[in-house]
Design an enzyme around this catalytic site. Structure first.
Site, short mmCIF file in Angstrom:
data_model
loop_
_atom_site.label_atom_id
_atom_site.label_comp_id
_atom_site.label_asym_id
_atom_site.label_seq_id
_atom_site.Cartn_x
_atom_site.Cartn_y
_atom_site.Cartn_z
N LYS A 182 0.84 -1.20 0.00
CA LYS A 182 0.00 0.00 0.00
C LYS A 182 0.88 1.25 0.00
O LYS A 182 2.08 1.17 0.29
CB LYS A 182 -0.91 -0.02 1.24
CG LYS A 182 -0.16 -0.02 2.57
CD LYS A 182 -1.08 -0.37 3.73
CE LYS A 182 -0.31 -0.38 5.04
NZ LYS A 182 -1.13 -0.95 6.14
N ARG A 239 -10.64 -0.61 14.42
CA ARG A 239 -10.42 0.23 13.27
C ARG A 239 -11.37 -0.26 12.19
O ARG A 239 -12.49 0.21 12.11
CB ARG A 239 -8.95 0.16 12.87
CG ARG A 239 -8.46 1.38 12.15
CD ARG A 239 -6.97 1.36 11.94
NE ARG A 239 -6.51 0.22 11.13
CZ ARG A 239 -5.27 0.09 10.67
NH1 ARG A 239 -4.36 1.02 10.93
NH2 ARG A 239 -4.91 -0.95 9.95
N TYR A 293 15.64 29.98 10.30
CA TYR A 293 14.41 30.70 10.65
C TYR A 293 14.18 30.70 12.16
O TYR A 293 14.43 29.69 12.83
CB TYR A 293 13.20 30.04 10.01
CG TYR A 293 13.05 30.29 8.53
CD1 TYR A 293 13.02 31.59 8.02
CD2 TYR A 293 12.93 29.22 7.64
CE1 TYR A 293 12.86 31.81 6.65
CE2 TYR A 293 12.77 29.43 6.28
CZ TYR A 293 12.74 30.73 5.79
OH TYR A 293 12.58 30.94 4.45
N MET A 353 11.87 24.59 4.03
CA MET A 353 11.19 23.83 2.98
C MET A 353 12.17 23.08 2.09
O MET A 353 11.95 21.92 1.74
CB MET A 353 10.32 24.77 2.13
CG MET A 353 9.50 24.03 1.08
SD MET A 353 8.56 25.12 0.02
CE MET A 353 7.36 25.79 1.15
C1 LIG Z 1 -0.37 -1.93 6.81
C2 LIG Z 1 -0.93 -3.23 7.22
C3 LIG Z 1 -0.11 -4.36 7.32
C4 LIG Z 1 1.40 -4.31 7.22
O1 LIG Z 1 1.92 -3.85 8.45
P1 LIG Z 1 3.49 -3.75 8.74
O2 LIG Z 1 3.53 -3.36 10.16
O3 LIG Z 1 4.02 -2.72 7.81
O4 LIG Z 1 4.08 -5.08 8.49
C5 LIG Z 1 -0.71 -5.58 7.55
N1 LIG Z 1 -2.06 -5.68 7.71
C6 LIG Z 1 -2.87 -4.60 7.65
C7 LIG Z 1 -4.33 -4.78 7.85
C8 LIG Z 1 -2.34 -3.34 7.42
O5 LIG Z 1 -3.14 -2.27 7.39
#
Ligand SMILES: *Cc1c(COP(=O)(O)O)cnc(C)c1O
Length: 366
Positions: A37, A138, A260, A308
């Protein structure tokens, strides 16, 4: 040609492959299904997924439908990966998921209804995964919802339930009692769908041991070199290196300030290297006070605020000159150490690397 004035994110695909091999060794019989992802945690979806495919990965997880579509387009017809979409079947997403051959991880009863209705309408038996929440609160069905679903399986219509997953809240802390609680809750919840493959572990979950492996594990961070417990793991190789060139080295006199807000006031003469990288490139501004970079064999503290496009570093003790490259994370400044100094986690450092930074790849598949 690489632009020598640019910041580079260098991704070592051989290190990625080595980390995959390490995770496979830890996972026993369980399938290792990489999580790619967010553009493979900012490292570049195509190069990363391409190499992981070449190393034998056949199932992948993305978050968004659009990410799944990109991955399918890249892999093409010939490479028939199973692509799971963690967002599930959002309202109206059915046709897109089907067209790209994506498998939604269904998170709620309305999502199940949506995907089952789509499947019915198309007279096709479509694949699905099911997310059951075991404590993260979640995404996912509540355990009692999963139980009643199991008793009324016609609600799943013709869907082919391939996988049941849950996600750990505290896997990065092996001592957290939450891990065992979730493992037990998951066993119970998954048991109501006998014969369906199961998945619980992310990267950190893989390290928790056999009770967490089930049929398939979903590592992301560890593949990309981050230590699953927030500390560097000596068994994992650094995959990503962020570096940028020094533009100027200046002498700063006692009593003068740097940057800054004039927050950094110099008390003895020093040499400051001004590096062509800033918060627009993903170096967190909040990390100014404790951050450091690596220049000519030495760790050099940030001086003053990150702006920046620029960061100043104290190079009093080393021979830095304009054009030299400064590493922000990589083999010398390990990702987890850089993240801790910036007050964040490795995930955020990787995914924040900005679009102005050039990506380049080393190793087979580059
Ligand atoms: C992002 C995610 C993972 C991967 O997690 P890592 O800690 O990067 O290995 C696995 N399962 C779900 C549901 C996730 O959202």
């Amino acid at each position: 040609m690489d632009d020598p004035d640019a910041a580079w994110l260098t991704v070592d695909l051989n290190a990625l492959a080595a980390n995959l091999a390490h995770l496979k060794a830890l996972s026993g019989e369980a399938e290792v299904a990489p999580v790619v992802k967010a553009d493979a945690y900012g490292l570049g979806l195509e190069a990363v997924a391409g190499r992981l495919w070449a190393e034998g990965a056949r199932s992948f997880f993305v978050a968004r439908t659009a990410e799944g579509e990109s991955l399918r387009r890249f892999l093409g017809e010939a490479r028939q990966a199973c692509i799971y979409v963690l967002d599930g079947c959002t309202s109206g997403a059915g046709p897109r998921l089907e067209a790209a051959g994506l498998t939604p991880v269904l998170n709620s009863l309305p999502q199940i209804e949506e995907w089952a209705a789509h499947s019915r309408g198309r007279r096709r038996r479509l694949g699905a995964a099911l997310h059951i929440d075991t404590g993260l609160n979640r995404l996912g069905l509540r355990i009692e919802e999963a139980r009643s679903l199991a008793q009324a399986r016609d609600r799943l219509g013709d869907l082919d339930l391939e996988l049941v997953i849950s996600h750990l809240a505290c896997a990065d802390d092996p001592h957290s009692p939450m891990n065992a609680r979730q493992a037990i809750a998951f066993e119970e919840a998954a048991a109501v769908f006998p014969g369906v493959r199961r998945s619980l572990a992310n990267s950190a979950g893989v390290l928790l041991g056999a009770a967490f492996l089930h049929d398939l594990v979903r590592p992301g961070l560890a593949l990309y070199g981050g230590g699953p417990t927030g500390r560097p793991d000596p068994e994992l190789r650094a995959v990503a290196t962020l570096d940028a060139p020094i533009l100027q080295v200046r002498s700063v006199r006692p009593g003068e300030s740097i940057g800054y807000g004039a927050t950094c006031i110099v008390d003895s003469p020093l040499r400051a290297a001004v590096v062509a990288l800033g918060y627009a490139d993903g170096v967190l501004r909040a990390g100014s006070p404790r951050g450091y970079g690596w220049a000519n064999g030495a760790a050099c503290a940030f001086l003053g605020r990150i702006s920046m496009d620029l960061i100043a570093l104290d190079v009093t003790g080393c021979e830095a000159t304009p054009g030299d490259r400064v590493e922000l994370f990589g083999a010398n400044i390990l990702l987890d150490h850089a993240a801790a100094a910036a007050g964040t986690i490795a995930y955020e450092l990787l995914t924040r690397v900005g679009s102005r930074v050039h990506r380049r790849y080393l190793g087979a598949g580059a």
